[in-house]
Scaffold this motif. Structure first.
Motif, mmCIF file in Angstrom:
data_model
loop_
_atom_site.group_PDB
_atom_site.id
_atom_site.type_symbol
_atom_site.label_atom_id
_atom_site.label_comp_id
_atom_site.label_asym_id
_atom_site.label_seq_id
_atom_site.Cartn_x
_atom_site.Cartn_y
_atom_site.Cartn_z
ATOM 1 N N LYS A 37 56.661 37.875 63.452
ATOM 2 C CA LYS A 37 57.145 38.781 62.414
ATOM 3 C C LYS A 37 55.966 39.510 61.783
ATOM 4 O O LYS A 37 54.849 39.012 61.788
ATOM 5 C CB LYS A 37 57.883 37.993 61.323
ATOM 6 C CG LYS A 37 59.057 37.220 61.864
ATOM 7 C CD LYS A 37 60.241 37.349 60.964
ATOM 8 C CE LYS A 37 61.422 36.604 61.477
ATOM 9 N NZ LYS A 37 62.185 37.330 62.467
ATOM 10 N N ASP B 42 49.779 44.010 63.257
ATOM 11 C CA ASP B 42 50.555 43.834 62.035
ATOM 12 C C ASP B 42 51.278 42.497 62.001
ATOM 13 O O ASP B 42 52.130 42.291 61.163
ATOM 14 C CB ASP B 42 51.534 45.002 61.836
ATOM 15 C CG ASP B 42 52.470 45.143 63.007
ATOM 16 O OD1 ASP B 42 52.277 44.416 63.996
ATOM 17 O OD2 ASP B 42 53.382 45.974 62.944
ATOM 18 N N LEU C 188 64.521 44.169 51.693
ATOM 19 C CA LEU C 188 63.432 44.937 52.294
ATOM 20 C C LEU C 188 63.936 46.268 52.836
ATOM 21 O O LEU C 188 63.238 47.274 52.781
ATOM 22 C CB LEU C 188 62.779 44.136 53.421
ATOM 23 C CG LEU C 188 61.881 42.986 52.992
ATOM 24 C CD1 LEU C 188 61.337 42.273 54.199
ATOM 25 C CD2 LEU C 188 60.743 43.474 52.144
ATOM 26 N N PRO D 198 64.207 41.310 58.701
ATOM 27 C CA PRO D 198 63.644 40.107 59.332
ATOM 28 C C PRO D 198 64.645 39.367 60.197
ATOM 29 O O PRO D 198 64.252 38.571 61.037
ATOM 30 C CB PRO D 198 63.214 39.232 58.154
ATOM 31 C CG PRO D 198 63.532 39.954 56.927
ATOM 32 C CD PRO D 198 64.317 41.167 57.252
ATOM 33 N N THR E 141 55.021 41.787 56.198
ATOM 34 C CA THR E 141 56.024 41.962 55.148
ATOM 35 C C THR E 141 57.253 41.102 55.412
ATOM 36 O O THR E 141 57.835 40.557 54.484
ATOM 37 C CB THR E 141 56.454 43.435 55.072
ATOM 38 O OG1 THR E 141 55.289 44.228 55.071
ATOM 39 C CG2 THR E 141 57.262 43.701 53.846
ATOM 40 N N GLN E 142 57.637 40.989 56.669
ATOM 41 C CA GLN E 142 58.855 40.249 56.978
ATOM 42 C C GLN E 142 58.719 38.756 56.720
ATOM 43 O O GLN E 142 59.723 38.056 56.642
ATOM 44 C CB GLN E 142 59.221 40.464 58.445
ATOM 45 C CG GLN E 142 59.774 41.825 58.728
ATOM 46 C CD GLN E 142 60.046 42.024 60.191
ATOM 47 O OE1 GLN E 142 59.494 41.328 61.026
ATOM 48 N NE2 GLN E 142 60.879 42.979 60.503
ATOM 49 N N GLU F 282 52.906 51.054 54.170
ATOM 50 C CA GLU F 282 52.121 51.876 55.069
ATOM 51 C C GLU F 282 52.822 51.835 56.414
ATOM 52 O O GLU F 282 52.966 50.777 57.013
ATOM 53 C CB GLU F 282 50.698 51.335 55.193
ATOM 54 C CG GLU F 282 49.776 52.328 55.808
ATOM 55 C CD GLU F 282 48.431 51.722 56.109
ATOM 56 O OE1 GLU F 282 47.445 52.176 55.529
ATOM 57 O OE2 GLU F 282 48.364 50.803 56.933
ATOM 58 N N VAL G 27 49.712 50.137 47.571
ATOM 59 C CA VAL G 27 50.102 50.188 48.977
ATOM 60 C C VAL G 27 49.144 49.307 49.771
ATOM 61 O O VAL G 27 47.933 49.529 49.757
ATOM 62 C CB VAL G 27 50.055 51.625 49.505
ATOM 63 C CG1 VAL G 27 50.522 51.669 50.935
ATOM 64 C CG2 VAL G 27 50.900 52.526 48.644
ATOM 65 N N ALA G 28 49.684 48.302 50.420
ATOM 66 C CA ALA G 28 48.842 47.404 51.203
ATOM 67 C C ALA G 28 48.767 47.922 52.625
ATOM 68 O O ALA G 28 49.689 48.579 53.104
ATOM 69 C CB ALA G 28 49.438 46.004 51.199
ATOM 70 N N PRO G 29 47.665 47.658 53.307
ATOM 71 C CA PRO G 29 47.579 48.102 54.697
ATOM 72 C C PRO G 29 48.613 47.402 55.563
ATOM 73 O O PRO G 29 49.065 46.298 55.251
ATOM 74 C CB PRO G 29 46.158 47.740 55.111
ATOM 75 C CG PRO G 29 45.687 46.776 54.109
ATOM 76 C CD PRO G 29 46.434 47.022 52.852
ATOM 77 N N ARG G 30 48.989 48.063 56.636
ATOM 78 C CA ARG G 30 49.992 47.485 57.520
ATOM 79 C C ARG G 30 49.354 46.461 58.449
ATOM 80 O O ARG G 30 49.885 45.390 58.678
ATOM 81 C CB ARG G 30 50.623 48.610 58.328
ATOM 82 C CG ARG G 30 51.737 48.160 59.224
ATOM 83 C CD ARG G 30 52.221 49.330 60.050
ATOM 84 N NE ARG G 30 53.150 48.872 61.050
ATOM 85 C CZ ARG G 30 54.449 48.718 60.854
ATOM 86 N NH1 ARG G 30 54.965 49.001 59.687
ATOM 87 N NH2 ARG G 30 55.220 48.278 61.812
ATOM 88 N N ASN G 31 48.193 46.804 58.963
ATOM 89 C CA ASN G 31 47.522 45.913 59.910
ATOM 90 C C ASN G 31 46.428 45.128 59.201
ATOM 91 O O ASN G 31 45.663 45.703 58.433
ATOM 92 C CB ASN G 31 46.892 46.711 61.042
ATOM 93 C CG ASN G 31 47.947 47.424 61.854
ATOM 94 O OD1 ASN G 31 49.101 47.013 61.865
ATOM 95 N ND2 ASN G 31 47.554 48.493 62.497
ATOM 96 N N TYR H 156 55.885 52.230 49.146
ATOM 97 C CA TYR H 156 54.825 51.237 49.033
ATOM 98 C C TYR H 156 54.458 50.660 50.382
ATOM 99 O O TYR H 156 53.702 49.711 50.455
ATOM 100 C CB TYR H 156 55.270 50.119 48.103
ATOM 101 C CG TYR H 156 55.236 50.521 46.660
ATOM 102 C CD1 TYR H 156 54.011 50.802 46.055
ATOM 103 C CD2 TYR H 156 56.377 50.640 45.912
ATOM 104 C CE1 TYR H 156 53.955 51.182 44.737
ATOM 105 C CE2 TYR H 156 56.336 51.016 44.596
ATOM 106 C CZ TYR H 156 55.127 51.282 44.013
ATOM 107 O OH TYR H 156 55.070 51.657 42.709
ATOM 108 N N ARG I 39 54.819 40.807 46.516
ATOM 109 C CA ARG I 39 54.525 41.602 47.701
ATOM 110 C C ARG I 39 53.018 41.571 47.932
ATOM 111 O O ARG I 39 52.268 41.303 47.000
ATOM 112 C CB ARG I 39 54.944 43.059 47.504
ATOM 113 C CG ARG I 39 56.403 43.278 47.469
ATOM 114 C CD ARG I 39 56.982 43.182 48.856
ATOM 115 N NE ARG I 39 58.388 43.505 48.852
ATOM 116 C CZ ARG I 39 59.348 42.716 48.437
ATOM 117 N NH1 ARG I 39 59.052 41.543 47.977
ATOM 118 N NH2 ARG I 39 60.597 43.071 48.456
ATOM 119 N N ARG J 65 51.981 47.590 41.599
ATOM 120 C CA ARG J 65 51.938 47.420 43.047
ATOM 121 C C ARG J 65 51.058 48.500 43.644
ATOM 122 O O ARG J 65 51.043 49.627 43.166
ATOM 123 C CB ARG J 65 53.348 47.548 43.620
ATOM 124 C CG ARG J 65 53.401 47.262 45.079
ATOM 125 C CD ARG J 65 54.818 47.160 45.538
ATOM 126 N NE ARG J 65 54.829 46.921 46.965
ATOM 127 C CZ ARG J 65 55.929 46.900 47.686
ATOM 128 N NH1 ARG J 65 57.077 47.101 47.130
ATOM 129 N NH2 ARG J 65 55.873 46.673 48.977
#
Ligand code: SF4
Ligand code: SF4
Lengths: 360, 302
Positions: free
Chosen positions: A51, A314, B103, B71, A54-55, B223, A283-287, B221, A152, A281
């Motif tokens: 996953k 990711d 989500l 998910p 985020t998931q 990316e 924005v967090a990086p995806r990878n 929020y 988050r 909050r």
């Protein structure tokens, strides 16, 4: 008289989850004990590898329904360590307030279960009712009653609702009044005291050697609280005490948790009052970069730890979860041997078992 | 920390009794019950509560971001023929698998998906809690709720009208527009750094071709992955531009690729895709539509 092994569990009202306690009895006296976990293994660590970052947050919630806020916070803390993300200050204060409310709710649920284990039905109903106050607050804050999915990576999901500050200050006042009531109910009850004082002694050395953490360790006289000793988030700026008692028996464990609830009320109040304005909050990086991240928090049940290995994609390469209960339950033998079968419920109930996180 | 209370046996009996008696008095005789009579009285749920979803058909652009982030894989895209909106794709949700994490609502770039306070979803039939897109439809729900996410107006480029005259870049007081050459079509294209933009609308006014318009966008929020274009594989088949829900891909003619036909006339020049990444919502539909491996998007399922 001949000795024999008895299975208490996996389906036993004492276990609060699916696990098995094998005890060897000589008449009524316990001579050996062996906890067995593994009936509820869901393979969450493996599941996380498929996953995205985020998931996994809603999955981390489901490690322990009693204190899901702490676990998703711990997960976010770990991934933030891996990604090198700085969390806005407002988000940190919101998180601390939410975690401490969760700690109160979790301890109250433990107290309810403990009371009903020891036959005090009234205690169950009162504590569950007052837990509702905090669950309602968290519901207004996050949108869900048990599995919040609120922290988050890089902050919290959304800002606090308008009346939240007023309501949580009120809830703390209410709780402090009710805690006095519980003290009257429990400490004031002869039966409760007889079943607790001097039962299930865990020596300081044993507790430290076996890696017991959290309230059982502090009740054995070791002053070790991660919020103080390895401060994370904004705990250094808040004024509170780590609660310790030297006795190491069931009563001390009960007392430590009661005192912690007082302290948590104090922390919630301070966090709400000190909460700055601003962003909640980023924005967090995806990878995530390749590397490792580590997070440790003081869960209501002990020290929770997560370790994540990122490989530039990711999805995490590996996520390791250290559960406090999985370790604490190994002290069962030290606590049980020498006591009677009737004490098992009090002793094991005093640990606040949560099998969801122990088996993962 | 209050000290331990030492009680005599008299206290051991009467302390708990006093507390219980007080509670009985409060809840039975004064009449302040602690519970509600559920089907007749209901608790007031906070507006943030996460229950059954609703979908705004007009706002949804069919990007499938919600399907990707779920998910539990409980969402799917449905192809629908709508009398008003034409051929569209909209998501449906299986509530039996949903874990109500919210989500999907958070990731939606147009805030078309909402969670209501409706929680009574129990049914004797599993099929009844599988909601197709049409059953989720509620186009007016968005007006009733206060939205969490902030909207802001940003200039949006229509590359088809843009001639690359650089007027907008000269006008922007924040210097957030940079003219970037697009090699394949030999033209300049403005790239707007949206975080710096203050929505002063100067560029919109300056544009002689009306290629820039102000549009409300929700801040995100997340990316999202960005498509990487590999020019040498592109055949100009137009599949990606058709698939893009955000109209971020334009097919543009490459000058100098015309062939002389037999009858002496020139053929049409070849076309290549050009991306306007400010509009991209990161859904990966172009990546999935491309048959010739000319778009790469790491982290998106094929
Ligand atoms: S709320 Fe979570 S589980 Fe439910 S459909 Fe949305 S993303 Fe999937
Ligand atoms: S993310 Fe939003 S716009 Fe995209 S398909 Fe889902 S509901 Fe529609």
């Amino acid at each position: 008289m001949a000795e024999m092994w008895i299975n208490m569990g996996p389906q036993h009202p004492m276990t609060h989850g699916l696990w098995n306690l094998r005890i060897k009895v000589d008449g009524e006296t316990i001579t050996d004990a062996e906890p067995e976990v593994g009936y509820l293994h869901r393979g969450i660590e493996k599941l996380c590898e498929g996953k995205t970052y985020t998931q996994i947050i809603p999955l981390a919630d489901r490690l322990c329904y009693g204190s899901s806020m702490t676990w998703s916070h711990l997960y976010c803390l770990t991934v933030e360590d891996l990604m090198g993300v700085e969390v806005p200050e407002r988000a940190e204060y919101i998180r601390v307030a939410a975690i401490e409310m969760q700690r109160i709710a979790s301890h109250l649920m433990w107290l309810a279960a403990y009371a009903v284990d020891l036959g005090a039905m009234v205690g169950f109903i009162y504590t569950m009712r007052d837990r509702e106050v905090f669950i309602d607050l968290l519901q207004a804050l996050t949108g869900s009653r048990l599995t919040y999915n609120y922290p988050r990576i890089g902050g919290v999901a959304h800002d606090v609702p308008p009346d939240f500050e007023r309501d949580s200050l009120r809830a703390c006042d209410y709780m402090e009044k009710k805690l006095v009531e519980y003290e009257d109910l429990f400490d004031g009850s002869k039966i409760f005291m007889m079943r607790n004082v001097g039962v299930g002694k865990l020596r300081k050395e044993d507790a430290m050697n076996l890696g017991v953490t959290g309230p059982p360790l502090r009740a054995s006289g070791v002053n070790y609280d991660l919020r103080k000793d390895m401060s994370y988030s904004v705990y250094p700026e808040l004024d509170f005490q780590a609660c310790t008692l030297p006795d190491g028996d069931c009563y001390a464990r009960y007392r430590v948790r009661m005192d912690e609830m007082y302290e948590s009320c104090k922390i919630v109040r301070q966090a709400i009052q000190k909460m700055p304005k601003g962003k909640w909050r980023i924005v967090a990086p995806r990878n995530a970069p390749s590397g490792t991240g580590l997070g440790r928090v003081e869960d209501p049940r002990g020290e929770g730890m997560m370790y994540v290995v990122g490989d530039g994609t990711d999805k995490p390469y590996r996520l390791k979860i250290r559960s406090p209960i999985f370790v604490t339950v190994s002290a069962a033998k030290k606590m049980l041997v020498g006591y009677k079968v009737a004490d098992v419920v009090a002793i094991m109930g005093g640990l606040d078992m949560c099998i969801g996180e122990a088996d993962r | 920390m209050p000290a331990r209370k030492r009680l005599n046996s008299f206290g051991f009996v009467f302390r708990p009794m006093k507390r219980t008696g007080k509670q009985v008095w409060e809840s039975l005789i004064v009449g302040k019950p602690n519970t509600v009579l559920y089907p007749y009285h209901k608790l007031n749920l906070p507006p943030t509560y996460r229950g059954k979803h609703t979908l705004d058909f007009k706002k949804c652009i069919g990007c499938a971001n919600c399907v990707q982030i779920c998910p539990n894989d409980c969402m799917w895209m449905e192809k629908i023929e709508d009398p008003e909106l034409g051929k569209i794709e909209r998501p449906g949700i299986d509530m039996g698998r949903c874990l109500f994490c919210g989500l999907c609502v958070e990731v939606c770039p147009t805030v078309a998906l909402h969670e209501t306070v409706e929680f009574e979803l129990a049914s004797s039939d599993r099929g009844k809690i599988k909601f197709s897109a049409k059953e989720l439809r509620d186009d007016s729900y968005a007006d009733k709720v206060v939205e969490e996410r902030q909207k802001r107006a940003v200039p949006v480029l229509d590359l088809g009208k843009c001639t690359g005259c650089e007027k907008c870049a000269g006008e922007c007081p924040e210097m957030c527009i940079a003219m970037m050459p697009v090699e394949s079509v030999g033209k300049l294209k403005p790239e707007i750094a949206l975080p710096k933009c203050t929505a002063c609308e100067k560029c919109v006014v300056a544009c002689p071709e009306k290629a820039l318009t102000m549009k409300d966008m929700y801040e995100s929020y997340f990316e999202m992955p960005e498509p990487k274009f590999i020019l040498k594989n592109c055949t100009g088949c137009n599949a990606c531009a058709k698939a893009c829900p955000a109209d971020a891909i334009y097919m543009m003619e490459m000058p100098g690729t015309e062939r002389i036909l037999k009858d002496g006339k020139k053929s049409k020049p070849k076309k290549r895709a050009v991306f306007v990444l400010e509009k991209c919502v990161g859904c990966g539909k172009c990546f999935r539509a491309c048959k010739f491996q000319s778009i790469e998007m790491p982290g998106v399922k094929k």
